[in-house]
Design a protein around this motif. Structure first.
Motif, short mmCIF file in Angstrom:
data_model
loop_
_atom_site.label_atom_id
_atom_site.label_comp_id
_atom_site.label_asym_id
_atom_site.label_seq_id
_atom_site.Cartn_x
_atom_site.Cartn_y
_atom_site.Cartn_z
N ALA A 193 0.86 -1.19 0.00
CA ALA A 193 0.00 0.00 0.00
C ALA A 193 0.88 1.22 0.00
CB ALA A 193 -0.92 0.00 1.22
N GLY A 194 0.47 2.23 -0.79
CA GLY A 194 1.33 3.41 -0.89
C GLY A 194 0.57 4.67 -1.22
N LEU A 195 1.32 5.75 -1.25
CA LEU A 195 0.78 7.07 -1.57
C LEU A 195 1.72 7.76 -2.55
CD1 LEU A 195 -1.36 9.30 -0.99
CD2 LEU A 195 0.20 10.15 0.78
N ARG A 196 1.15 8.36 -3.57
CA ARG A 196 1.94 9.07 -4.58
C ARG A 196 1.69 10.57 -4.49
NH1 ARG A 196 2.08 7.09 -10.58
NH2 ARG A 196 3.83 6.02 -9.63
N LEU A 197 2.76 11.32 -4.60
CA LEU A 197 2.70 12.78 -4.69
C LEU A 197 3.44 13.19 -5.95
CD1 LEU A 197 2.21 15.65 -3.59
CD2 LEU A 197 4.32 15.40 -2.25
N LYS A 198 2.77 13.91 -6.83
CA LYS A 198 3.36 14.28 -8.11
C LYS A 198 3.20 15.77 -8.35
CE LYS A 198 3.15 13.23 -13.08
NZ LYS A 198 2.48 12.40 -14.12
N LYS A 199 4.26 16.38 -8.88
CA LYS A 199 4.22 17.80 -9.22
C LYS A 199 4.76 17.99 -10.63
CE LYS A 199 6.06 22.35 -7.90
NZ LYS A 199 4.76 23.02 -8.03
N ASP A 200 3.96 18.61 -11.49
CA ASP A 200 4.40 18.93 -12.84
C ASP A 200 5.29 20.16 -12.81
OD1 ASP A 200 3.03 16.81 -14.05
OD2 ASP A 200 1.16 17.97 -14.09
N LEU A 201 6.38 20.10 -13.55
CA LEU A 201 7.35 21.20 -13.57
C LEU A 201 7.36 21.94 -14.90
CD1 LEU A 201 10.34 19.40 -11.83
CD2 LEU A 201 8.61 20.86 -10.79
N GLY A 202 6.31 21.83 -15.63
CA GLY A 202 6.25 22.45 -16.94
C GLY A 202 5.95 21.40 -17.99
N LYS A 203 6.14 21.74 -19.22
CA LYS A 203 5.81 20.85 -20.33
C LYS A 203 6.65 19.58 -20.29
CE LYS A 203 5.19 20.80 -25.34
NZ LYS A 203 5.34 21.55 -26.61
N ASN A 204 5.96 18.42 -20.20
CA ASN A 204 6.60 17.10 -20.29
C ASN A 204 7.69 16.89 -19.23
OD1 ASN A 204 5.05 16.40 -22.59
ND2 ASN A 204 6.49 17.52 -23.90
N GLN A 205 7.50 17.45 -18.04
CA GLN A 205 8.49 17.32 -16.98
C GLN A 205 7.78 17.24 -15.63
OE1 GLN A 205 12.73 19.44 -15.73
NE2 GLN A 205 11.30 20.51 -17.06
N THR A 248 11.62 8.30 -5.34
CA THR A 248 11.37 9.60 -5.95
C THR A 248 12.09 9.62 -7.29
OG1 THR A 248 11.58 12.01 -5.69
CG2 THR A 248 13.37 10.67 -4.82
N PHE A 249 11.44 10.19 -8.32
CA PHE A 249 12.09 10.28 -9.61
C PHE A 249 11.62 11.49 -10.39
CE2 PHE A 249 8.37 7.70 -10.58
CZ PHE A 249 7.96 8.14 -11.83
N TRP A 250 12.55 12.01 -11.19
CA TRP A 250 12.29 13.13 -12.10
C TRP A 250 12.34 12.60 -13.52
CZ3 TRP A 250 15.78 14.51 -15.90
CH2 TRP A 250 15.48 15.67 -16.62
N LYS A 251 11.47 13.09 -14.37
CA LYS A 251 11.47 12.63 -15.75
C LYS A 251 11.04 13.74 -16.71
CE LYS A 251 8.27 10.01 -17.53
NZ LYS A 251 7.52 10.84 -18.47
N ASN A 252 11.59 13.65 -17.92
CA ASN A 252 11.06 14.40 -19.04
C ASN A 252 10.93 13.44 -20.21
OD1 ASN A 252 13.63 14.11 -20.16
ND2 ASN A 252 14.23 16.23 -19.79
N THR A 253 10.84 13.92 -21.44
CA THR A 253 10.59 13.02 -22.56
C THR A 253 11.79 12.14 -22.90
OG1 THR A 253 11.21 14.81 -24.08
CG2 THR A 253 8.86 14.52 -23.60
N LYS A 254 12.99 12.49 -22.45
CA LYS A 254 14.19 11.74 -22.82
C LYS A 254 14.90 11.11 -21.63
CE LYS A 254 15.27 14.46 -26.96
NZ LYS A 254 16.31 15.27 -27.64
N TYR A 255 14.84 11.75 -20.47
CA TYR A 255 15.64 11.30 -19.33
C TYR A 255 14.76 11.01 -18.13
CZ TYR A 255 19.59 13.21 -21.99
OH TYR A 255 20.50 13.48 -22.97
#
Length: 350
Positions: free
Chosen positions: A222-234, A259-266
């Motif tokens: 069981a878990g909880l997710r927290l997500k924040k958009d940092l702009g377009k595709n990030q 925890t992870f950061w992502k965009n369209t390539k990385y």
């Protein structure tokens, strides 16, 4: 195995695996028409492990699943083909078998019978199902119910791995599970999501000549997710899980923080794992308390504590051809051992 899904939002823990995920999504071909499909993956994965829990080795090879797709009804689709898998360094094929799937669609639900959408398509966390099953166990057989609408996701399945016959020695092996991601709740620019998963593995059978015990292993999470958009595709995502292990009379618990950061390539991710008397039959070998190393089956560590970095680089050559490079350094905090794993994957879906 399958053709690529065309869905605009995805839900994952650890890192995003969409470049390697595949499914039987009902296509727009006309009723009564036939369509050719091909799913293939060329891969190399190197595990440099030096502990007493998991073996180090290299997997290198490919698999391919050419198939024909027939639209029987606007809500019913049939896929039939053949699956071949080759591992370099061995003579002949590792696997060669037919594939067959009947799928029924009802609004946002899909029901699959035959070859189901397995391994990473379940979107389980690594402690419950290792990423490596996409290479070592690409096919699953049984029944499946899937739901997806925006970021809400549900997958319930039964994978019948081995049957038995009265009087024989082989035990039946059945794997079932659920994977659930709730709809998101937004508070200002933050998105929250509840996460729940469970895996059940049963080994047994009636009227067989086997001295092996009947076993049922349960792994809930069981878990909880927290997500924040940092702009377009990030975006930046935080996932925290409580994970359990139950096999009468044994009990185990664990905490899995991501925890992870992502965009369209990385993608750049960090994970921390702390397991106490933990066991999961299809989970990542490094996260187990009981050794899975060759000739070391009696070795056991009451607790396992790992810090993991995940580095991913994706290339989208076209809509049908994609490449993913993955590097994962591990640090075993209890034994003070540095280990690492690298993989390169080329997927092609026509």
């Amino acid at each position: 195995m399958y053709s690529l899904a065309c869905v605009h939002t995805y839900t994952y823990a650890q890192v995003d695996n969409i470049n390697l995920e595949s499914n039987h999504k009902i296509t727009g071909i006309n009723i009564g028409k036939v369509q050719f499909n091909l799913n293939s993956l060329v891969y190399v994965k190197n595990n440099e492990y030096f502990n007493e829990i998991a073996d180090g080795y290299t997997l290198i090879g490919y698999y391919a699943n050419p198939s024909m797709r027939y639209k029987l009804h606007k809500k019913v689709q049939i896929d039939a083909g053949v699956f071949v898998r080759k591992e370099y360094g061995y003579n002949g094929l590792k696997e060669f078998e037919p594939t067959f799937t009947v799928q029924v669609k009802q609004k946002d639900w899909r029901f699959l019978f035959g070859n189901i959408e397995g391994n990473i398509n379940h979107r389980l966390i690594e402690p419950l199902m290792t990423f490596e099953r996409v290479l070592s166990q690409p096919l699953e057989h049984g029944f499946q119910a899937k739901y997806q609408k925006k970021e809400a996701f549900f997958d319930g399945w039964l994978d019948w791995q081995q049957s038995t016959i009265a009087g024989k020695t082989n035990q039946e092996r059945i794997w079932a599970g659920v994977s659930f991601y709730s709809p998101t709740v937004s508070i200002k620019d933050l998105k929250f999501q509840a996460l729940a998963q469970a895996s059940v593995f049963h080994i047994g059978g009636q009227n067989i000549q086997s001295l092996q015990p009947v076993r049922t292993l349960l792994n809930p999470a069981a878990g909880l997710r927290l997500k924040k958009d940092l702009g377009k595709n990030q975006s930046v995502t935080i996932d925290n899980y409580y994970v359990g292990y139950f096999e009468s009379p044994l009990r185990g618990t664990a905490y899995y923080l991501n925890t992870f950061w992502k965009n369209t390539k990385y993608q750049v991710g960090f994970s921390y794992w702390f397991g106490s008397f933990f066991n999961s039959p299809f989970g990542n070998d490094l996260m187990q308390s009981a050794s899975r190393k060759f000739n070391n089956e009696d070795y056991y560590e009451n607790t396992r504590s790992l810090a993991i970095i995940r580095l991913v680089r994706d290339w989208k050559i076209s809509e049908k051809v994609k490449i993913s490079l993955r590097v994962e350094p591990y640090y075993d905090l209890n034994n003070r051992i540095f280990e690492h794993s690298e993989g390169l994957y080329l997927s092609c879906r026509l």
